[in-house]
Design a protein around this motif. Structure first.
Motif, PDB file in Angstrom:
ATOM      1  N   ASP A  10       0.812  -1.216   0.000  1.00  0.00           N
ATOM      2  CA  ASP A  10       0.000   0.000   0.000  1.00  0.00           C
ATOM      3  C   ASP A  10       0.848   1.270   0.000  1.00  0.00           C
ATOM      4  O   ASP A  10       0.320   2.357  -0.191  1.00  0.00           O
ATOM      5  N   ASP A  34      -3.060  -3.254  -2.647  1.00  0.00           N
ATOM      6  CA  ASP A  34      -3.476  -4.007  -1.465  1.00  0.00           C
ATOM      7  C   ASP A  34      -3.798  -5.433  -1.901  1.00  0.00           C
ATOM      8  O   ASP A  34      -3.684  -5.764  -3.081  1.00  0.00           O
ATOM      9  N   GLY A  35      -4.174  -6.277  -0.947  1.00  0.00           N
ATOM     10  CA  GLY A  35      -4.418  -7.680  -1.257  1.00  0.00           C
ATOM     11  C   GLY A  35      -5.546  -7.921  -2.249  1.00  0.00           C
ATOM     12  O   GLY A  35      -5.431  -8.783  -3.125  1.00  0.00           O
ATOM     13  N   GLU A  36      -6.630  -7.159  -2.123  1.00  0.00           N
ATOM     14  CA  GLU A  36      -7.754  -7.310  -3.065  1.00  0.00           C
ATOM     15  C   GLU A  36      -7.289  -7.008  -4.487  1.00  0.00           C
ATOM     16  O   GLU A  36      -7.547  -7.758  -5.417  1.00  0.00           O
ATOM     17  N   HIS A  37      -6.616  -5.879  -4.645  1.00  0.00           N
ATOM     18  CA  HIS A  37      -6.093  -5.479  -5.956  1.00  0.00           C
ATOM     19  C   HIS A  37      -5.050  -6.495  -6.425  1.00  0.00           C
ATOM     20  O   HIS A  37      -4.976  -6.829  -7.607  1.00  0.00           O
ATOM     21  N   LEU A  39      -4.998  -9.695  -5.950  1.00  0.00           N
ATOM     22  CA  LEU A  39      -5.645 -10.878  -6.541  1.00  0.00           C
ATOM     23  C   LEU A  39      -6.089 -10.599  -7.970  1.00  0.00           C
ATOM     24  O   LEU A  39      -5.971 -11.457  -8.849  1.00  0.00           O
ATOM     25  N   GLU A  40      -6.571  -9.378  -8.224  1.00  0.00           N
ATOM     26  CA  GLU A  40      -6.981  -8.997  -9.583  1.00  0.00           C
ATOM     27  C   GLU A  40      -5.772  -9.003 -10.527  1.00  0.00           C
ATOM     28  O   GLU A  40      -5.830  -9.564 -11.624  1.00  0.00           O
ATOM     29  N   THR A  52       4.889  -9.489  -1.283  1.00  0.00           N
ATOM     30  CA  THR A  52       3.760  -8.820  -0.636  1.00  0.00           C
ATOM     31  C   THR A  52       4.091  -8.284   0.749  1.00  0.00           C
ATOM     32  O   THR A  52       4.879  -8.881   1.485  1.00  0.00           O
ATOM     33  N   ARG A  58      -8.065  -3.280   3.258  1.00  0.00           N
ATOM     34  CA  ARG A  58      -8.971  -4.182   2.523  1.00  0.00           C
ATOM     35  C   ARG A  58      -8.646  -5.657   2.722  1.00  0.00           C
ATOM     36  O   ARG A  58      -9.439  -6.378   3.287  1.00  0.00           O
ATOM     37  N   LEU A  59      -7.485  -6.119   2.262  1.00  0.00           N
ATOM     38  CA  LEU A  59      -7.081  -7.515   2.452  1.00  0.00           C
ATOM     39  C   LEU A  59      -5.604  -7.510   2.796  1.00  0.00           C
ATOM     40  O   LEU A  59      -4.782  -7.082   1.990  1.00  0.00           O
ATOM     41  N   PHE A  64      -4.216 -12.387   1.618  1.00  0.00           N
ATOM     42  CA  PHE A  64      -3.810 -12.443   0.213  1.00  0.00           C
ATOM     43  C   PHE A  64      -3.089 -13.757  -0.089  1.00  0.00           C
ATOM     44  O   PHE A  64      -3.408 -14.447  -1.050  1.00  0.00           O
ATOM     45  N   ALA A  67      -5.500 -16.661  -0.115  1.00  0.00           N
ATOM     46  CA  ALA A  67      -6.329 -16.651  -1.323  1.00  0.00           C
ATOM     47  C   ALA A  67      -5.538 -17.142  -2.536  1.00  0.00           C
ATOM     48  O   ALA A  67      -6.066 -17.886  -3.365  1.00  0.00           O
TER      49      ALA A  67
END
Length: 121
Positions: A10, A34-37, A39-40, A52, A58-59, A64, A67
């Protein structure tokens, strides 16, 4: 063809520092905030290695990593944790989540590249 490394952090400054160190070593670098981004970007880019952070909105890094490991296509993907944390329980939690290695910030660019080369081999 150079390997692609996904950095998930971040901190814009940290992403810039990672980009400089890794691109100078010949790697293609893609970023997530972030973790959500992460994964995308992971699914879109299919990187060879992930670096990471742990503490993110967020995540977080643990979520992450879990996931990523839950996706059969990424079970063997090397994941390095780069964080200011160095407590043994946090390292153990990351290892249990599926992290390959652990690097403490601030990082030394040469050591980082050396670790990346080791896990990529």
């Amino acid at each position: 063809m150079s390997m692609t490394i996904l950095t998930v952090d971040d901190s814009r400054t940290m992403r810039d520092m990672l980009n400089l160190a890794l691109s100078e070593a010949g790697y293609r670098v893609v970023h997530a905030i972030d973790g959500e981004h992460g994964l995308e970007v992971l699914r879109a880019e299919k990187p060879d290695i992930v670096i990471t952070d742990i503490n993110m909105p967020r995540l977080d890094g643990y979520g992450f990593i879990e996931a990523v490991r839950d996706d059969p296509g990424f079970r063997n993907l090397p994941i390095l944790v780069l964080t200011t944390e160095n407590a043994p329980d946090k390292k153990e939690r990351a290892r249990k989540a599926g992290a390959t290695g652990w690097i403490v910030k601030p990082f030394n660019a040469e050591k980082l590249v050396s670790v990346v080369r080791r896990v990529a081999a």
